[in-house]
Structure formats: C-alpha cells, structure tokens
Enzyme design. Structure first.
Site, PDB file in Angstrom:
ATOM      1  N   TYR A 100      -1.509  -2.740  -1.049  1.00 34.52           N
ATOM      2  CA  TYR A 100      -2.909  -3.135  -0.948  1.00 34.52           C
ATOM      3  C   TYR A 100      -3.754  -2.001  -0.380  1.00 34.52           C
ATOM      4  O   TYR A 100      -4.797  -1.632  -0.941  1.00 34.52           O
ATOM      5  CB  TYR A 100      -3.044  -4.380  -0.079  1.00 34.52           C
ATOM      6  CG  TYR A 100      -4.463  -4.689   0.336  1.00 34.52           C
ATOM      7  CD1 TYR A 100      -5.405  -5.143  -0.579  1.00 34.52           C
ATOM      8  CD2 TYR A 100      -4.878  -4.503   1.660  1.00 34.52           C
ATOM      9  CE1 TYR A 100      -6.714  -5.402  -0.206  1.00 34.52           C
ATOM     10  CE2 TYR A 100      -6.178  -4.768   2.049  1.00 34.52           C
ATOM     11  CZ  TYR A 100      -7.096  -5.217   1.114  1.00 34.52           C
ATOM     12  OH  TYR A 100      -8.382  -5.463   1.489  1.00 34.52           O
ATOM     13  N   ASP A 119      -9.647  -1.439   6.726  1.00 36.59           N
ATOM     14  CA  ASP A 119      -8.881  -0.700   7.730  1.00 36.59           C
ATOM     15  C   ASP A 119      -7.462  -0.387   7.252  1.00 36.59           C
ATOM     16  O   ASP A 119      -6.807   0.504   7.784  1.00 36.59           O
ATOM     17  CB  ASP A 119      -8.812  -1.503   9.029  1.00 36.59           C
ATOM     18  CG  ASP A 119      -8.208  -2.883   8.846  1.00 36.59           C
ATOM     19  OD1 ASP A 119      -8.785  -3.667   8.058  1.00 36.59           O
ATOM     20  OD2 ASP A 119      -7.179  -3.200   9.469  1.00 36.59           O
ATOM     21  N   GLN A 171     -15.648 -15.167   0.426  1.00 34.64           N
ATOM     22  CA  GLN A 171     -16.325 -15.447   1.694  1.00 34.64           C
ATOM     23  C   GLN A 171     -17.372 -14.384   2.031  1.00 34.64           C
ATOM     24  O   GLN A 171     -18.427 -14.712   2.576  1.00 34.64           O
ATOM     25  CB  GLN A 171     -15.325 -15.634   2.825  1.00 34.64           C
ATOM     26  CG  GLN A 171     -14.440 -14.455   3.181  1.00 34.64           C
ATOM     27  CD  GLN A 171     -13.556 -14.761   4.388  1.00 34.64           C
ATOM     28  OE1 GLN A 171     -13.774 -15.708   5.138  1.00 34.64           O
ATOM     29  NE2 GLN A 171     -12.521 -13.958   4.571  1.00 34.64           N
ATOM     30  N   LYS A 195      -6.745   0.140  -2.328  1.00 32.89           N
ATOM     31  CA  LYS A 195      -8.124   0.169  -1.831  1.00 32.89           C
ATOM     32  C   LYS A 195      -8.584   1.613  -1.585  1.00 32.89           C
ATOM     33  O   LYS A 195      -9.767   1.934  -1.796  1.00 32.89           O
ATOM     34  CB  LYS A 195      -8.245  -0.672  -0.558  1.00 32.89           C
ATOM     35  CG  LYS A 195      -8.131  -2.172  -0.792  1.00 32.89           C
ATOM     36  CD  LYS A 195      -9.242  -2.707  -1.681  1.00 32.89           C
ATOM     37  CE  LYS A 195     -10.594  -2.697  -0.989  1.00 32.89           C
ATOM     38  NZ  LYS A 195     -11.674  -3.233  -1.878  1.00 32.89           N
ATOM     39  N   ALA A 247     -12.176  -7.910  -5.072  1.00 34.66           N
ATOM     40  CA  ALA A 247     -10.978  -7.085  -4.919  1.00 34.66           C
ATOM     41  C   ALA A 247      -9.734  -7.951  -5.053  1.00 34.66           C
ATOM     42  O   ALA A 247      -9.799  -9.174  -4.950  1.00 34.66           O
ATOM     43  CB  ALA A 247     -10.976  -6.395  -3.556  1.00 34.66           C
ATOM     44  N   LEU A 282     -11.924  -7.863 -13.511  1.00 29.65           N
ATOM     45  CA  LEU A 282     -12.070  -6.500 -12.990  1.00 29.65           C
ATOM     46  C   LEU A 282     -11.070  -5.529 -13.603  1.00 29.65           C
ATOM     47  O   LEU A 282     -11.300  -4.323 -13.611  1.00 29.65           O
ATOM     48  CB  LEU A 282     -11.928  -6.498 -11.469  1.00 29.65           C
ATOM     49  CG  LEU A 282     -13.204  -6.699 -10.656  1.00 29.65           C
ATOM     50  CD1 LEU A 282     -12.881  -6.818  -9.190  1.00 29.65           C
ATOM     51  CD2 LEU A 282     -14.190  -5.568 -10.895  1.00 29.65           C
ATOM     52  N   THR A 327      -6.923  -9.013  -3.001  1.00 26.41           N
ATOM     53  CA  THR A 327      -6.768  -9.027  -1.538  1.00 26.41           C
ATOM     54  C   THR A 327      -5.510  -9.732  -1.045  1.00 26.41           C
ATOM     55  O   THR A 327      -5.354  -9.923   0.159  1.00 26.41           O
ATOM     56  CB  THR A 327      -7.993  -9.694  -0.886  1.00 26.41           C
ATOM     57  OG1 THR A 327      -8.132 -11.023  -1.401  1.00 26.41           O
ATOM     58  CG2 THR A 327      -9.260  -8.906  -1.156  1.00 26.41           C
TER      59      THR A 327
END
Length: 283
Positions: free
Chosen positions: A125, A102, A11, A129, A60, A37, A62
């Site tokens: 997760y 975040d 998205q 990240k 990523a 990846l 996710t």
C-alpha cells in the site's frame, strides 16, 4: 469554481464535497460507480465530461493488508489512476491535489517527517501511494498532501471501532509502539479547499496537531465517550498484520506553514468535535 472530487463516497471525499458546497463552489463528486480508477480511458473521459477547474483526488485503494495479496490491483488504482488524472490535468492546465499517506515512510526514528525526506515504504500500500505521488508530479500543477490516521463521520475508522468495542468489552488491547497524529476529515477538507482556492505546487504534510500512540488515542476516545472499558497497551508484535506499519508516523507541518496555509487544530480538539457531532446526529 468547479471542483472534481474523486472518492466522493469515502469519508474524506464526502467532507471535501460538503466543504466545497459550503463555500459556494460546484462540487463534482465521482466514485467507483462513475469510473474505474484502473481504467485510464474511463478516468480521462470522466474528467473531460466534468470540465472542472481543479481536481481533489481522494480516491485510492486503501485496503492496507489486502494489498499485500493484490499488489497489481493496488498499483493500478493508486499509481495508474493517478497517472491518468495527472496526464489529463496537464493537458487541460488544471491543478491536481493528490492525497497521500504517512505509509510512504519506513517509520524509523522519532522526529517528525519532513516533505523532503526520502520515502521508504514498508508495505505494498505504501509503495503504491508513493508511486502515485510520482505520477502526480507529471502534472506541473500538482499538490501532494500526506496525512495520517484519518477518521470522520462517514465509513469505518478507528474511532468508531473503539466506540463499538468499548461499549461491548471491559478491556481493549491496543498497540502502543506506533506513534502519529489522528486526522479529522472535516478539518482536512477545510485545508484542501484552502489549497484549491490558493494553490502552490509542492508536497505538504497535514494532520491534526500533536501526536499520540494508538493506545493513547484509544484511551482518549473511551474517556471522552465516558465508556468504562480499559485500554491494555501492547507491542505491535502482539498484533500481527499482513502489512507492516510505520512506528513513527509523525508528520511535520513546516511546509504547510511556510506556504501560508492554516495548520489543523490539535487532535484532542478534533476528537471532541467529532464526538459532539456524532452525539448530535444520534439525537
């Protein structure tokens, strides 16, 4: 300008490709069908074949809850894939814009998080990240952009879920003790292209302006869509999930402003525009 965009079918990636084309750049979109990846050689081969001027790394792992049971895969993608890109970019003296989250913070307190605050992720997760952020810094020409609560026209997201459930059910139970800022991918894509055009090394926080709880956000979605369903606020403890979520996901735009980049509009305005565009597409 040739811009390689990973996660081009996601998205955010789709909107970054669209914005790049709108500005007259050459958008080189790649996704899982083009390379894995977790495969360092495939990542480097894709970048060498594309010969871009910059890379916007949207791809990523996710699946936040599934990552708790797939930590090795999540790390291979989020850290390993980013490390491969960073190394290739460093050898070719390219800018790398890495999209983070975040979830690198533990959600304590109630003030907005600053880029220099120390990460302390609560989930696999979030940890992977953060490791991806560290990997990105191996390229001197890096920009790390942390964002939150992303929604857009492509793929599934919270807004689309609330629209569907709000049309099916009279009441929706939504968490009220997690606070952050929704972020519209179209707005974030514009910022990322500004950064690609005027890059400055550093860590930046980028979300739509203001903040709300998930319950507040859900209620705003239902009101704007004129759906009769009622939101019942609940604590996180009443909605158990495999991965712990930060309760405070407020992100400070201070570094963004100091670098001269235009901040994103208020989340209420972003939601209105998203719903208007969604209605127009259906018509």
């Amino acid at each position: 300008m040739r811009i390689l965009i990973t996660g081009a079918e996601g998205q955010l990636g789709r909107d970054v490709c669209r914005e790049a084309l709108r500005r007259g750049h050459e958008a080189l979109g790649v996704d899982r069908a083009d390379f894995d990846l977790a495969d360092r050689e495939a990542v480097c081969a894709a970048l060498e074949a594309a010969l871009p001027d910059a890379v916007v790394h949207c791809a990523a792992y996710t699946a936040v809850d599934r990552a708790e049971n797939e930590p090795d895969l999540a790390r291979a993608v989020n850290e390993g894939g980013t490390a491969a890109l960073a190394g290739c970019c460093a050898r070719r003296d390219l800018w790398l814009i890495y999209i983070s989250t975040d979830y690198v913070f533990d959600g304590s307190g109630n003030r907005p998080w600053e880029p220099e605050d120390r990460p302390a992720p609560l989930s696999v997760y979030g940890k992977t990240k953060w490791l991806g952020e560290l990997a990105a810094t191996r390229n001197p020409r890096h920009m790390i952009v942390r964002t939150s609560w992303v929604f857009g026209a492509h793929g599934g997201n919270f807004v689309k879920t609330m629209l569907r459930l709000g049309a099916e059910q009279p009441e929706l139970r939504v968490v009220e003790d997690q606070v952050g800022a929704p972020t519209y991918t179209a707005d974030l894509a514009r910022l990322l292209l500004d950064m690609a055009e005027r890059p400055q090394t550093g860590i930046y926080h980028a979300s739509n302006g203001g903040c709300c709880s998930w319950a507040d956000f859900a209620a705003a979605i239902l009101r704007a869509a004129e759906l009769p369903a009622r939101v019942i606020p609940i604590p996180s403890s009443d909605y158990p999930q495999a991965a712990r979520r930060p309760k405070n996901s407020r992100l400070s735009p201070r570094a963004l402003l100091a670098a001269g980049y235009e901040p994103l509009p208020a989340w209420e305005d972003a939601l209105r525009r998203f719903l208007d565009e969604n209605r127009a597409e259906k018509l």
